[in-house]
Design a protein around this motif. Structure first.
Motif, PDB file in Angstrom:
ATOM      1  N   UNK A   1       0.828  -1.187   0.000  1.00  0.00           N
ATOM      2  CA  UNK A   1       0.000   0.000   0.000  1.00  0.00           C
ATOM      3  C   UNK A   1       0.876   1.255   0.000  1.00  0.00           C
ATOM      4  N   UNK A   2       2.016   1.173   0.671  1.00  0.00           N
ATOM      5  CA  UNK A   2       2.900   2.335   0.743  1.00  0.00           C
ATOM      6  C   UNK A   2       3.320   2.792  -0.649  1.00  0.00           C
ATOM      7  N   UNK A   3       3.661   1.840  -1.517  1.00  0.00           N
ATOM      8  CA  UNK A   3       4.083   2.198  -2.874  1.00  0.00           C
ATOM      9  C   UNK A   3       2.963   2.887  -3.646  1.00  0.00           C
ATOM     10  N   UNK A   4       1.733   2.435  -3.453  1.00  0.00           N
ATOM     11  CA  UNK A   4       0.599   3.039  -4.146  1.00  0.00           C
ATOM     12  C   UNK A   4       0.404   4.481  -3.691  1.00  0.00           C
ATOM     13  N   UNK A   5       0.419   4.715  -2.394  1.00  0.00           N
ATOM     14  CA  UNK A   5       0.223   6.079  -1.904  1.00  0.00           C
ATOM     15  C   UNK A   5       1.390   6.968  -2.316  1.00  0.00           C
ATOM     16  N   UNK A   6       2.597   6.427  -2.370  1.00  0.00           N
ATOM     17  CA  UNK A   6       3.759   7.204  -2.813  1.00  0.00           C
ATOM     18  C   UNK A   6       3.611   7.600  -4.283  1.00  0.00           C
ATOM     19  N   UNK A   7       3.220   6.659  -5.129  1.00  0.00           N
ATOM     20  CA  UNK A   7       3.013   6.971  -6.541  1.00  0.00           C
ATOM     21  C   UNK A   7       1.935   8.033  -6.715  1.00  0.00           C
ATOM     22  N   UNK A   8       0.831   7.881  -5.980  1.00  0.00           N
ATOM     23  CA  UNK A   8      -0.245   8.861  -6.081  1.00  0.00           C
ATOM     24  C   UNK A   8       0.217  10.244  -5.636  1.00  0.00           C
ATOM     25  N   UNK A   9       1.068  10.309  -4.619  1.00  0.00           N
ATOM     26  CA  UNK A   9       1.562  11.603  -4.151  1.00  0.00           C
ATOM     27  C   UNK A   9       2.449  12.275  -5.202  1.00  0.00           C
ATOM     28  N   UNK A  10       2.984  11.478  -6.125  1.00  0.00           N
ATOM     29  CA  UNK A  10       3.793  12.005  -7.231  1.00  0.00           C
ATOM     30  C   UNK A  10       2.940  12.303  -8.466  1.00  0.00           C
ATOM     31  N   UNK A  11       1.632  12.102  -8.331  1.00  0.00           N
ATOM     32  CA  UNK A  11       0.729  12.364  -9.447  1.00  0.00           C
ATOM     33  C   UNK A  11       0.612  11.208 -10.424  1.00  0.00           C
ATOM     34  N   UNK A  12       1.067  10.034 -10.013  1.00  0.00           N
ATOM     35  CA  UNK A  12       1.010   8.857 -10.878  1.00  0.00           C
ATOM     36  C   UNK A  12      -0.154   7.980 -10.412  1.00  0.00           C
ATOM     37  N   UNK A  13      -1.168   7.787 -11.252  1.00  0.00           N
ATOM     38  CA  UNK A  13      -2.291   6.940 -10.853  1.00  0.00           C
ATOM     39  C   UNK A  13      -1.823   5.522 -10.531  1.00  0.00           C
ATOM     40  N   UNK A  14      -2.336   4.975  -9.447  1.00  0.00           N
ATOM     41  CA  UNK A  14      -1.953   3.622  -9.029  1.00  0.00           C
ATOM     42  C   UNK A  14      -3.108   3.003  -8.256  1.00  0.00           C
ATOM     43  N   UNK A  15      -3.125   1.698  -8.225  1.00  0.00           N
ATOM     44  CA  UNK A  15      -4.148   0.991  -7.465  1.00  0.00           C
ATOM     45  C   UNK A  15      -3.532  -0.272  -6.872  1.00  0.00           C
ATOM     46  N   UNK A  16      -3.874  -0.540  -5.638  1.00  0.00           N
ATOM     47  CA  UNK A  16      -3.430  -1.770  -4.992  1.00  0.00           C
ATOM     48  C   UNK A  16      -4.457  -2.863  -5.290  1.00  0.00           C
ATOM     49  N   UNK A  17      -3.958  -4.051  -5.590  1.00  0.00           N
ATOM     50  CA  UNK A  17      -4.823  -5.204  -5.815  1.00  0.00           C
ATOM     51  C   UNK A  17      -4.372  -6.281  -4.831  1.00  0.00           C
ATOM     52  N   UNK A  18      -5.328  -6.815  -4.092  1.00  0.00           N
ATOM     53  CA  UNK A  18      -5.025  -7.843  -3.095  1.00  0.00           C
ATOM     54  C   UNK A  18      -6.167  -8.843  -3.049  1.00  0.00           C
ATOM     55  N   UNK A  19      -5.911  -9.961  -2.396  1.00  0.00           N
ATOM     56  CA  UNK A  19      -6.997 -10.916  -2.210  1.00  0.00           C
ATOM     57  C   UNK A  19      -7.803 -10.508  -0.978  1.00  0.00           C
ATOM     58  N   UNK A  20      -9.001 -11.022  -0.907  1.00  0.00           N
ATOM     59  CA  UNK A  20      -9.916 -10.672   0.184  1.00  0.00           C
ATOM     60  C   UNK A  20      -9.338 -11.010   1.553  1.00  0.00           C
ATOM     61  N   UNK A  21      -8.426 -11.949   1.632  1.00  0.00           N
ATOM     62  CA  UNK A  21      -7.787 -12.313   2.894  1.00  0.00           C
ATOM     63  C   UNK A  21      -7.053 -11.122   3.517  1.00  0.00           C
ATOM     64  N   UNK A  22      -6.592 -10.199   2.678  1.00  0.00           N
ATOM     65  CA  UNK A  22      -5.794  -9.074   3.151  1.00  0.00           C
ATOM     66  C   UNK A  22      -6.574  -7.760   3.234  1.00  0.00           C
ATOM     67  N   UNK A  23      -7.885  -7.831   3.125  1.00  0.00           N
ATOM     68  CA  UNK A  23      -8.718  -6.630   3.132  1.00  0.00           C
ATOM     69  C   UNK A  23      -8.552  -5.810   4.414  1.00  0.00           C
ATOM     70  N   UNK A  24      -8.650  -6.442   5.556  1.00  0.00           N
ATOM     71  CA  UNK A  24      -8.533  -5.722   6.821  1.00  0.00           C
ATOM     72  C   UNK A  24      -7.148  -5.101   6.965  1.00  0.00           C
ATOM     73  N   UNK A  25      -6.118  -5.861   6.642  1.00  0.00           N
ATOM     74  CA  UNK A  25      -4.754  -5.354   6.753  1.00  0.00           C
ATOM     75  C   UNK A  25      -4.506  -4.197   5.784  1.00  0.00           C
ATOM     76  N   UNK A  26      -5.017  -4.304   4.573  1.00  0.00           N
ATOM     77  CA  UNK A  26      -4.829  -3.237   3.585  1.00  0.00           C
ATOM     78  C   UNK A  26      -5.522  -1.958   4.029  1.00  0.00           C
ATOM     79  N   UNK A  27      -6.717  -2.083   4.571  1.00  0.00           N
ATOM     80  CA  UNK A  27      -7.446  -0.906   5.052  1.00  0.00           C
ATOM     81  C   UNK A  27      -6.740  -0.267   6.241  1.00  0.00           C
TER      82      UNK A  27
END
Length: 73
Positions: A1-27
């Motif tokens: 998730x850190x990489x996604x937020x870092x890319x977005x802060x640089x103006x680069x669109x990004x999205x994290x993709x994970x399995x449902x097992x990691x939903x709570x941790x990702x949030x």
């Protein structure tokens, strides 16, 4: 998730993709990174026992959502 937020802060669109097992941790991680509103895109868990064709089918199923989120950024 850190990489996604870092890319977005640089103006680069990004999205994290994970399995449902990691939903709570990702949030929790998004919240810790100051993005409690951010939600990754989740696919069914598990994937390790899937065939290549099954994984490709899962990817195809979320491709339109990935494109929509990236283009909306």
């Amino acid at each position: 998730m850190h990489d996604v937020t870092k890319l977005e802060s640089l103006g680069i669109p990004a999205i994290a993709v994970a399995t449902t097992e990691f939903m709570t941790a990702a949030r929790a991680q998004a919240s810790a990174l100051g993005r409690p509103d951010y939600d990754a895109l989740y696919v069914a868990h598990p994937i390790q026992d899937q065939t290549r064709a099954e994984i490709e089918a899962r990817a195809e199923a979320v491709l339109a959502e990935i494109q929509a989120r990236l283009l909306a950024s």
